[in-house]
Design an enzyme around this catalytic site. Structure first.
Site, PDB file in Angstrom:
ATOM      1  N   CYS A 342      59.961  12.188 -36.976  1.00  0.00           N
ATOM      2  CA  CYS A 342      59.786  13.122 -38.079  1.00  0.00           C
ATOM      3  C   CYS A 342      60.734  12.769 -39.233  1.00  0.00           C
ATOM      4  O   CYS A 342      60.583  11.738 -39.864  1.00  0.00           O
ATOM      5  CB  CYS A 342      59.948  14.557 -37.600  1.00  0.00           C
ATOM      6  SG  CYS A 342      59.188  15.761 -38.743  1.00  0.00           S
ATOM      7  N   HIS A 431      56.384  15.272 -32.840  1.00  0.00           N
ATOM      8  CA  HIS A 431      57.380  15.740 -31.882  1.00  0.00           C
ATOM      9  C   HIS A 431      56.709  15.866 -30.510  1.00  0.00           C
ATOM     10  O   HIS A 431      55.494  16.034 -30.413  1.00  0.00           O
ATOM     11  CB  HIS A 431      57.915  17.116 -32.288  1.00  0.00           C
ATOM     12  CG  HIS A 431      58.695  17.126 -33.558  1.00  0.00           C
ATOM     13  ND1 HIS A 431      59.944  16.559 -33.678  1.00  0.00           N
ATOM     14  CD2 HIS A 431      58.397  17.645 -34.788  1.00  0.00           C
ATOM     15  CE1 HIS A 431      60.394  16.744 -34.902  1.00  0.00           C
ATOM     16  NE2 HIS A 431      59.465  17.389 -35.602  1.00  0.00           N
TER      17      HIS A 431
END
Length: 512
Positions: A342, A431
């Site tokens: 991310c 994630h």
């Protein structure tokens, strides 16, 4: 046979990280195992560890963990208000799963009246759907300076007529004073809802503590419903991602299956978010995961992980000023693996631009680390998703929470077209990838090869889902074995006793 039980209870704490999340999860799991329909609830959370729910919103990760303990899918009603700090003074507000502006500590007070209605609506829906709702406070109810605008502690309990149990962490020291003082500063109507205490993380012979508990009962009129022992095996899904870290090491690493360990260093960014991505790696035998904050700790590691960040541009600046950026570049330059997730993935690219002022002055553009052929631009709206795909021949699921959008990439994708795979430097916006057992094994095998750890052998029997369930059951065992569960049931069913005494000190005295 299911137990016939209905009601609700609020688990408050003397401090942040006193154990509220764990106690809520343990009570939820204990009730679930007895056939009770139960759900967790946290009116207001402050955390950069979050997940995307099946109904498409963003909530605190601790509530998703508690939902797992209940055997239910997480949803936005479990955590209707989430504050995600972007600096020491400002936070993004997430309301029912969607970002809804930025606030300062002072300006937030003007929103609490409207948010209290949101909280009440979510709790009402849960109480209609489930027999029991186990609520979690935020911080401490003794933060009396915040009482007039309280959404999650005694203001919340008063508005909903909830009995309260106060948890104290004895490992910090001074727990009896913490419990007594927490009750003592509350005004009388708030005190009337506090039905008892729970002591957490006790080490030693409980008989040595019993005289203190008897005095606490005499002083306050409230019993201690449980003394939960310290449990070494609890570290997954911590609300504070670093609260379960001892000496920088995540979890309790099991010995390697092969001749060598794989050493993984996760850079502890100032605004680290979703650091729990590393927990699945730490579940594997022979994988030692540690958090690092200074360059010398990277020199002897095999794998560097750049995790998510709530303030990507600011944390990228910290990487450079701290010397960590040069250390990561040197690590990659000799062919050792680097994994970005991310915000960490975005930092590995060539440029990051912020045309809408999401994190910085509108139009800001900064150079990334240049380890991936990648250009990122921040969108005004946050992207939330729960994607599924295949990667390296393995089915994978994950979740996405980010403003940054890939506007150009010259590297092969990691998962189809998503992410980047440049040999020893990898990155993804997803994630939770490492929670997919097959993909995690393939990833670790590849990382070990890139790091020249030929003696490392990945285990073929580690199940992250099973480990998460094991820890939920461990919490339930602690509740079942070390709490007065009959009294707990009575509090849930009937509320706080009507004849509880009021301590006549502090605010209690001035309010009389």
């Amino acid at each position: 046979m299911a137990v016939d039980l209905s009601g609700a209870v609020l688990i408050a704490g003397t401090t942040s990280d006193a154990g509220k999340s764990a106690v809520v999860a343990g009570i939820c799991r204990w009730l679930h195992r007895r056939g009770v329909s139960v759900a967790p609830f946290k009116a207001q959370n402050m955390s950069n560890n979050s997940v995307v729910t099946p109904d498409g919103g963003e909530i605190g990760r601790a509530q998703a963990m508690q939902a797992h303990a209940c055997g239910i899918a997480p949803g936005v009603d479990l955590n209707p208000v989430l504050l995600k700090p972007g600096s020491d003074r400002t936070s993004q507000v997430v309301v029912r799963g969607r970002a809804d502006g930025q606030v300062s500590a002072l300006s937030y007070r003007h929103r609490t009246a409207a948010l209290a209605e949101v909280v009440a609506d979510s709790l009402s829906r849960l109480r209609e759907r489930y027999d029991v709702v186990v609520c979690e406070g935020a911080g401490s109810p003794a933060e009396i300076n915040l009482r007039p605008t309280d959404l999650a502690n005694m203001g919340f309990a008063r508005r909903n007529d909830l009995p309260v149990l106060v948890v104290g962490d004895i490992d910090r020291g001074g727990v009896l004073a913490h419990l007594f003082g927490t009750l003592g500063v509350l005004e009388p109507a708030d005190q009337a809802l506090v039905a008892g205490f729970v002591i957490n993380k006790f080490r030693g012979d409980v008989r040595l503590l019993e005289p203190g508990l008897e005095q606490l009962l005499t002083l306050t009129g409230r019993p201690t419903l449980g003394v939960l022992p310290f449990a070494e095996g609890l570290w997954l899904d911590a609300e504070d991602s670093l609260s379960a870290v001892a000496d920088g090491v995540l979890g309790r690493p099991a010995p390697p299956r092969g001749a060598q360990w794989l050493r993984v260093s996760v850079i502890r960014l100032p605004r680290i978010s979703n650091a729990t991505d590393a927990e699945a790696l730490a579940c594997e035998p022979g994988v030692a995961v540690r958090y690092v904050t200074e360059p010398s700790r990277i020199a002897d590691t095999d794998v560097v992980v750049l995790p998510g960040s709530k303030s990507t541009v600011s944390d990228l600046g910290w990487l450079r000023s701290s010397g960590m950026a040069d250390a990561v570049a040197a690590h990659a330059a000799v062919g050792r693996p680097v994994l970005g997730i991310c915000g960490g993935y975005q930092m590995l690219g060539r440029t990051i631009t912020d045309p809408h002022g999401v994190e910085a002055t509108p139009g800001t553009a900064v150079d990334g680390l240049g380890l991936l052929d990648l250009e990122i631009a921040f969108d005004r709206d946050k992207h939330l998703g729960t994607p599924t795909s295949t990667a390296w021949g393995q089915p994978v699921t994950g979740y996405e929470i980010h403003h940054g959008r890939v506007v150009r990439s010259g590297d092969p994708g990691l998962i189809g077209d998503e992410g980047s795979d440049r040999g020893n430097v990898l990155g993804t916006h997803w994630h939770g990838l490492a929670e997919n057992d097959g993909f995690r094994r393939a990833l670790l095998t590849r990382l070990a090869a890139e790091a020249d750890r030929d003696g490392f052998r990945v285990a073929d029997d580690t199940s992250f889902a099973a480990e998460r369930t094991r820890q939920a059951d461990l919490l339930a065992d602690l509740v079942e074995q070390h709490m007065d569960t009959s009294s707990l049931e009575h509090v849930i069913r009937h509320g706080a006793p009507a004849d509880l005494p009021v301590l006549t000190s502090g605010l209690a005295a001035s309010a009389r």
